[in-house]
Motif scaffolding. Structure first.
Motif, PDB file in Angstrom:
ATOM      1  N   LEU A 246      13.296 -18.817  35.074  1.00 54.40           N
ATOM      2  CA  LEU A 246      12.941 -18.697  36.487  1.00 54.40           C
ATOM      3  C   LEU A 246      13.257 -17.296  37.004  1.00 54.40           C
ATOM      4  O   LEU A 246      12.496 -16.729  37.798  1.00 54.40           O
ATOM      5  N   CYS A 247      14.366 -16.749  36.549  1.00 56.88           N
ATOM      6  CA  CYS A 247      14.744 -15.387  36.933  1.00 56.88           C
ATOM      7  C   CYS A 247      13.693 -14.392  36.453  1.00 56.88           C
ATOM      8  O   CYS A 247      13.257 -13.512  37.209  1.00 56.88           O
ATOM      9  N   LEU A 248      13.248 -14.526  35.218  1.00 58.73           N
ATOM     10  CA  LEU A 248      12.246 -13.612  34.663  1.00 58.73           C
ATOM     11  C   LEU A 248      10.897 -13.754  35.372  1.00 58.73           C
ATOM     12  O   LEU A 248      10.104 -12.802  35.399  1.00 58.73           O
ATOM     13  N   GLN A 249      10.628 -14.924  35.936  1.00 56.31           N
ATOM     14  CA  GLN A 249       9.399 -15.113  36.703  1.00 56.31           C
ATOM     15  C   GLN A 249       9.556 -14.639  38.142  1.00 56.31           C
ATOM     16  O   GLN A 249       8.663 -14.828  38.958  1.00 56.31           O
ATOM     17  N   GLU A 250      10.708 -14.051  38.426  1.00 53.47           N
ATOM     18  CA  GLU A 250      11.009 -13.478  39.736  1.00 53.47           C
ATOM     19  C   GLU A 250      10.890 -14.517  40.850  1.00 53.47           C
ATOM     20  O   GLU A 250      10.384 -14.242  41.942  1.00 53.47           O
ATOM     21  N   ASP A 251      11.384 -15.718  40.546  1.00 58.70           N
ATOM     22  CA  ASP A 251      11.428 -16.766  41.557  1.00 58.70           C
ATOM     23  C   ASP A 251      12.435 -16.350  42.631  1.00 58.70           C
ATOM     24  O   ASP A 251      13.615 -16.150  42.329  1.00 58.70           O
ATOM     25  N   PRO A 252      12.013 -16.207  43.884  1.00 51.95           N
ATOM     26  CA  PRO A 252      12.901 -15.642  44.911  1.00 51.95           C
ATOM     27  C   PRO A 252      14.200 -16.418  45.105  1.00 51.95           C
ATOM     28  O   PRO A 252      15.275 -15.818  45.218  1.00 51.95           O
ATOM     29  N   ASP A 253      14.115 -17.749  45.159  1.00 45.08           N
ATOM     30  CA  ASP A 253      15.319 -18.550  45.393  1.00 45.08           C
ATOM     31  C   ASP A 253      16.301 -18.428  44.238  1.00 45.08           C
ATOM     32  O   ASP A 253      17.520 -18.391  44.444  1.00 45.08           O
ATOM     33  N   THR A 254      15.777 -18.392  43.006  1.00 43.13           N
ATOM     34  CA  THR A 254      16.657 -18.245  41.844  1.00 43.13           C
ATOM     35  C   THR A 254      17.322 -16.876  41.833  1.00 43.13           C
ATOM     36  O   THR A 254      18.517 -16.754  41.543  1.00 43.13           O
ATOM     37  N   VAL A 283       6.386 -10.209  31.703  1.00 43.20           N
ATOM     38  CA  VAL A 283       6.897 -11.490  31.234  1.00 43.20           C
ATOM     39  C   VAL A 283       6.630 -12.593  32.252  1.00 43.20           C
ATOM     40  O   VAL A 283       6.390 -13.747  31.879  1.00 43.20           O
ATOM     41  N   ARG A 284       6.629 -12.260  33.532  1.00 41.11           N
ATOM     42  CA  ARG A 284       6.404 -13.299  34.553  1.00 41.11           C
ATOM     43  C   ARG A 284       5.020 -13.927  34.418  1.00 41.11           C
ATOM     44  O   ARG A 284       4.791 -15.045  34.894  1.00 41.11           O
ATOM     45  N   HIS A 285       4.080 -13.223  33.779  1.00 45.22           N
ATOM     46  CA  HIS A 285       2.758 -13.784  33.509  1.00 45.22           C
ATOM     47  C   HIS A 285       2.732 -14.483  32.145  1.00 45.22           C
ATOM     48  O   HIS A 285       2.014 -15.469  31.966  1.00 45.22           O
ATOM     49  N   ARG A 286       3.492 -13.977  31.198  1.00 43.64           N
ATOM     50  CA  ARG A 286       3.471 -14.530  29.844  1.00 43.64           C
ATOM     51  C   ARG A 286       4.051 -15.944  29.796  1.00 43.64           C
ATOM     52  O   ARG A 286       3.597 -16.780  29.013  1.00 43.64           O
ATOM     53  N   ILE A 287       5.076 -16.196  30.611  1.00 48.02           N
ATOM     54  CA  ILE A 287       5.757 -17.494  30.560  1.00 48.02           C
ATOM     55  C   ILE A 287       4.804 -18.625  30.965  1.00 48.02           C
ATOM     56  O   ILE A 287       4.631 -19.581  30.202  1.00 48.02           O
ATOM     57  N   PRO A 288       4.166 -18.593  32.136  1.00 53.88           N
ATOM     58  CA  PRO A 288       3.236 -19.683  32.469  1.00 53.88           C
ATOM     59  C   PRO A 288       2.050 -19.772  31.518  1.00 53.88           C
ATOM     60  O   PRO A 288       1.555 -20.871  31.238  1.00 53.88           O
ATOM     61  N   LEU A 289       1.590 -18.614  30.998  1.00 52.74           N
ATOM     62  CA  LEU A 289       0.483 -18.655  30.031  1.00 52.74           C
ATOM     63  C   LEU A 289       0.886 -19.418  28.777  1.00 52.74           C
ATOM     64  O   LEU A 289       0.093 -20.209  28.235  1.00 52.74           O
ATOM     65  N   ALA A 290       2.111 -19.197  28.300  1.00 49.84           N
ATOM     66  CA  ALA A 290       2.589 -19.910  27.114  1.00 49.84           C
ATOM     67  C   ALA A 290       2.696 -21.405  27.391  1.00 49.84           C
ATOM     68  O   ALA A 290       2.354 -22.242  26.535  1.00 49.84           O
ATOM     69  N   LEU A 291       3.176 -21.780  28.569  1.00 53.84           N
ATOM     70  CA  LEU A 291       3.290 -23.195  28.934  1.00 53.84           C
ATOM     71  C   LEU A 291       1.910 -23.868  28.953  1.00 53.84           C
ATOM     72  O   LEU A 291       1.731 -24.967  28.416  1.00 53.84           O
ATOM     73  N   HIS A 292       0.950 -23.208  29.558  1.00 52.62           N
ATOM     74  CA  HIS A 292      -0.389 -23.802  29.660  1.00 52.62           C
ATOM     75  C   HIS A 292      -1.098 -23.812  28.307  1.00 52.62           C
ATOM     76  O   HIS A 292      -1.863 -24.748  28.020  1.00 52.62           O
ATOM     77  N   HIS A 293      -0.851 -22.816  27.494  1.00 54.92           N
ATOM     78  CA  HIS A 293      -1.451 -22.804  26.155  1.00 54.92           C
ATOM     79  C   HIS A 293      -0.935 -23.979  25.336  1.00 54.92           C
ATOM     80  O   HIS A 293      -1.719 -24.690  24.683  1.00 54.92           O
TER      81      HIS A 293
END
Length: 301
Positions: A246-254, A283-293
């Motif tokens: 979540l930190c790497l995805q730059e989630d503001p609350d985290t 990386v913030r784009h790579r993480i959701p792409l890996a999940l959806h793949h």
């Protein structure tokens, strides 16, 4: 003292969470706003097989990387309240869009029961979902359901009863597919599907399926989990790995949470996040792409 077994129902909006909540709790429900928000949370109590179940129906949640107030309230609840099992309700017609959240919940360290709902609509669309094969691919218990008709509810209750009976450590003995996934009673098996029973084994237990990220992402996760320390998830009920992602995805609350709770480590954490998100493929784009793949792979297998 009576042992109360805590269950949270999670999932996207309009997948049948509230219908399942009604089946599990009946009329014993209290609706209130989550503290500090206008988002409603439904809580209720169910009694079956000699156990007392505290059930909460969380707001719609698409991802642990939150955008809406409803998502933030659902994640805040999962981070702050003890839960024995999560029941993740998914739309069987759109598994590829539902499963990324499943993977996130697993990475967060929660024991997860997947309920594949709307199987009647799946069949009406000429599709099939083999819940047994899905359970084996996910490494998680799976129940097929048509919740509007009550199909699958008995199997869900039976699973939760077994979990409540399992020596006070529900996330250990039943988290893998050592128990057979369950088709809803009264639903025909159909081609490519196998009728199964809730007590039948389906092979050796193994860990749940987890996403494999690229080296750059995994290196950053490793550094952040080290900086977070061994007890980072104790008070927040999310694993260090989930907090790092979540930190790497730059989630503001985290980011705000870690900035306040880890002031000494924060400058290095911020450097890792910034460095990981530089360039054309952050990386913030790579993480959701890996999940959806991975979700597409599992859903289409």
């Amino acid at each position: 003292m009576e042992r109360r077994f805590r269950v949270a129902i999670v999932g996207c909006p309009n997948v049948g969470k509230s219908v399942l909540f009604g089946h599990l709790t009946g009329r014993y429900a209290v609706v209130s706003n989550y503290p500090g928000t206008t988002v409603e949370i439904a809580r209720g109590t169910g009694w079956w097989d000699g156990f007392t179940f505290e059930v909460v129906d969380t707001p719609g949640l698409y991802s642990l990387s939150c955008v809406t107030d409803e998502e933030k309230a659902a994640r805040a609840l999962l981070m702050s309240e003890p839960v024995d099992w999560l029941v993740h309700v998914v739309d069987g017609k759109n598994l590829d869009r539902m499963l990324p959240l499943t993977f996130q919940l697993v990475e967060a360290g929660f024991p997860v029961l997947v309920v594949v709902n709307m199987l009647d609509e799946v069949r009406a669309a000429g599709l099939e979902v083999d819940v047994g094969a899905l359970s084996e691919r996910l490494g998680l218990p799976v129940v097929g359901a048509v919740l509007t008709r009550g199909a699958g509810v008995l199997e869900i209750k039976a699973f939760l009863s077994r979990a409540a009976r399992s020596a006070g450590r529900p996330g250990r003995s039943l988290a893998g597919p050592g128990r057979e996934p369950v088709e809803p009673r009264g639903e025909s098996a159909g081609p490519g599907r196998r009728p199964v029973g809730p007590e039948q084994p389906c092979g050796p237990p193994r860990g749940p399926l987890r996403p494999a990220y690229d080296r750059r992402t995994e290196r950053a996760v490793a550094v952040l989990t080290t900086l977070l320390g061994p007890h980072a998830g104790d008070s927040r009920r999310l694993s260090r790995r989930a907090l790092a992602l979540l930190c790497l995805q730059e989630d503001p609350d985290t980011l705000d949470l870690l900035r306040s709770e880890r002031p000494n480590q924060w400058p290095e954490m911020a450097r890792v996040v910034t460095e990981s998100n530089r360039g054309p493929h952050p990386v913030r784009h790579r993480i959701p792409l890996a999940l959806h793949h991975l979700a597409r792979e599992v859903a289409s297998a």
